[in-house]
Design a protein around this motif. Structure first.
Motif, PDB file in Angstrom:
ATOM      1  N   GLU A 196       0.808  -1.204   0.000  1.00  0.00           N
ATOM      2  CA  GLU A 196       0.000   0.000   0.000  1.00  0.00           C
ATOM      3  C   GLU A 196       0.848   1.264   0.000  1.00  0.00           C
ATOM      4  N   GLU A 244     -17.991   2.327  -0.195  1.00  0.00           N
ATOM      5  CA  GLU A 244     -16.551   2.536   0.015  1.00  0.00           C
ATOM      6  C   GLU A 244     -15.847   1.240   0.385  1.00  0.00           C
ATOM      7  N   GLU A 245     -16.472   0.412   1.204  1.00  0.00           N
ATOM      8  CA  GLU A 245     -15.842  -0.850   1.578  1.00  0.00           C
ATOM      9  C   GLU A 245     -15.786  -1.805   0.385  1.00  0.00           C
ATOM     10  N   ARG A 274     -12.901  -0.833  -1.717  1.00  0.00           N
ATOM     11  CA  ARG A 274     -11.646  -1.311  -1.138  1.00  0.00           C
ATOM     12  C   ARG A 274     -11.499  -2.823  -1.294  1.00  0.00           C
ATOM     13  N   HIS A 314      -4.963  -2.750  -1.263  1.00  0.00           N
ATOM     14  CA  HIS A 314      -6.166  -2.763  -0.425  1.00  0.00           C
ATOM     15  C   HIS A 314      -6.218  -3.940   0.539  1.00  0.00           C
ATOM     16  N   TYR A 335      -4.256  -2.055   6.643  1.00  0.00           N
ATOM     17  CA  TYR A 335      -5.626  -2.303   7.097  1.00  0.00           C
ATOM     18  C   TYR A 335      -5.657  -3.491   8.066  1.00  0.00           C
ATOM     19  N   LYS A 379     -11.927   3.066   5.780  1.00  0.00           N
ATOM     20  CA  LYS A 379     -12.202   2.466   4.474  1.00  0.00           C
ATOM     21  C   LYS A 379     -11.547   3.271   3.348  1.00  0.00           C
ATOM     22  N   HIS A 431      -9.343   4.202   0.349  1.00  0.00           N
ATOM     23  CA  HIS A 431      -8.866   3.273  -0.671  1.00  0.00           C
ATOM     24  C   HIS A 431      -8.316   4.050  -1.854  1.00  0.00           C
TER      25      HIS A 431
END
Length: 402
Positions: free
Chosen positions: A48, A274-275, A278, A316, A322, A335, A337
């Protein structure tokens, strides 16, 4: 310089489920030399921190003029290639400012009622197909035609032209024989020329008319830039959105407790979107980039001109970014991303994409309380592509329908 050994990662297991491959690569390091299916070499960035940094690194150019001899990417005609995905600053900023004057939040907001109306009509068609045949394909009946209709409205494509328009887009995204893509691109190019000429003669208030006004009145968009922008809006606005919708429905069906929570409280829809972006983004890599000089990424020096792929999907699922990243949780606190980009190339159509995904999930979850897969998840057909992990079909059935 020692030539790196290219990993061969794009096998059947990868196409069924790429995430174990990404986990292995992240554990071994942040950047890896791999071979694409056509044999061409790329550097795949998987962590990430390095992906996020790469998206804003000015030494990583999207301009193909900086590509080395190993690059074998698909080339569009020059009239369609002068789009934001292939242009660096400062020209990118100039074009983006011009487009932003017409592709405004108000224009997207004004599409809201039509998006819902279209989605509800498609949901009725899906219900009718399931009722008639016992099962239906959510991709063909809803996820694919919704963004096509929305982009048609946005660009001002006349109703009578949408059938051929849809067939050309479909042939480009899912070619059935050699030559389909080139033929579809030629048809789309010719049609966009026709549409621009039509809207120049008879402006209708849609986006194409607005972009024509920007060019003609201020003389700041070339004809190729105008065509390329229309083409980019067409392709980016259809393909990714349809796959987030279909992949999102699949993810929710595989997590019934999350689906129940969403049905119980529709106010969670923005959080769910949004989740999903991701956890289940279909667009696994950002647009390819080329170092303008030798550049260090994750402790590895990547030579100028080599192709770099920033793997958004791997980023992600990075556990250093995360907590429990493989878990799908619409209540997740963080969340944030990269599915819609980051920095200069952040997706201009992000508000429209979010609107369509939110409306589609709302309509589907309310209209089909008994929605279920009509075959085991492991038998679902996926597109064989290193660029995206996208469903070709999503066969569904239902228990009861409101």
């Amino acid at each position: 310089m020692t030539v790196p050994i290219l990993q061969q990662i794009f096998d059947d297991a990868y196409h069924r489920d790429p995430y174990p491959t990404y986990a292995r690569l992240r554990a071994e390091g942040g950047v890896h030399p791999v071979a694409l299916p056509d044999g061409s070499p790329v550097w795949l960035v998987t962590t990430e921190a390095e992906v996020r940094a790469g998206l804003t690194n000015p030494l990583l150019s999207v301009n193909k003029d900086h590509a080395g001899p190993g690059f074998k990417g698909f080339s569009l005609p020059p009239a369609l290639d002068a789009n934001l995905l292939n242009i660096d600053a400062p020209d990118h900023l100039r074009l983006r400012r011009l487009v932003s004057k017409e592709f405004t939040p108000r224009r997207v907001e004004n599409l809201g009622a039509k998006v819902r109306q279209t989605c509800e009509a498609l949901a009725r068609r899906l219900h009718d197909d399931i009722t008639t045949n016992g099962a239906a394909d959510l991709v063909a009946d809803l996820a694919a035609p919704l963004p096509l209709a929305v982009v048609g409205d946005l660009l001002g494509v006349p109703e009578q032209d949408r059938g051929p328009f849809a067939s050309w887009v479909g042939a480009m995204l899912e070619p059935k024989s050699p030559g389909d893509v080139a033929a579809a691109v030629a048809h789309i190019h010719d049609y966009l020329l026709h549409l621009i000429a039509l809207r120049r003669r008879a402006p209708d208030g849609n986006l194409i008319s607005g972009l024509i006004s920007v060019r003609d009145e201020q003389d700041r968009l070339s004809e190729n830039e105008l065509l390329s922008l229309a083409f980019l809006i067409l392709m980016a606005g259809i393909d990714n959105t349809q796959h987030v919708i279909s992949g999102g429905v699949l993810t929710l069906l595989q997590h019934p407790e999350q689906l129940d929570a969403l049905r119980a409280d529709p106010r969670l829809l923005p959080e769910a979107v949004e989740e999903l972006l991701r956890h289940a983004t279909p667009n696994h890599t950002a647009i390819r980039r080329f170092p303008t000089t030798d550049v260090e990424i994750g402790g590895t020096v990547v030579p100028a001109g080599d192709t770099v792929l920033l793997c958004l999907a791997s980023a992600h699922r990075d556990p250093t970014r995360y907590p429990d990243p493989d878990r799908f949780d619409i209540g997740r606190q963080d969340k944030a991303h990269l599915a819609l980009g980051h920095g200069l190339h952040y997706c201009l159509g992000a508000p429209l994409a979010r609107l369509q995904i939110r409306v589609a999930l709302d309509v589907i979850t309310r209209t089909f309380p008994g929605l279920a897969l009509s075959l085991p998840a492991e038998e679902l057909p996926w597109r064989r592509s290193f660029r995206s992990h996208a469903l070709k079909q999503l066969p569904v059935t239902l228990g009861t329908c409101s």
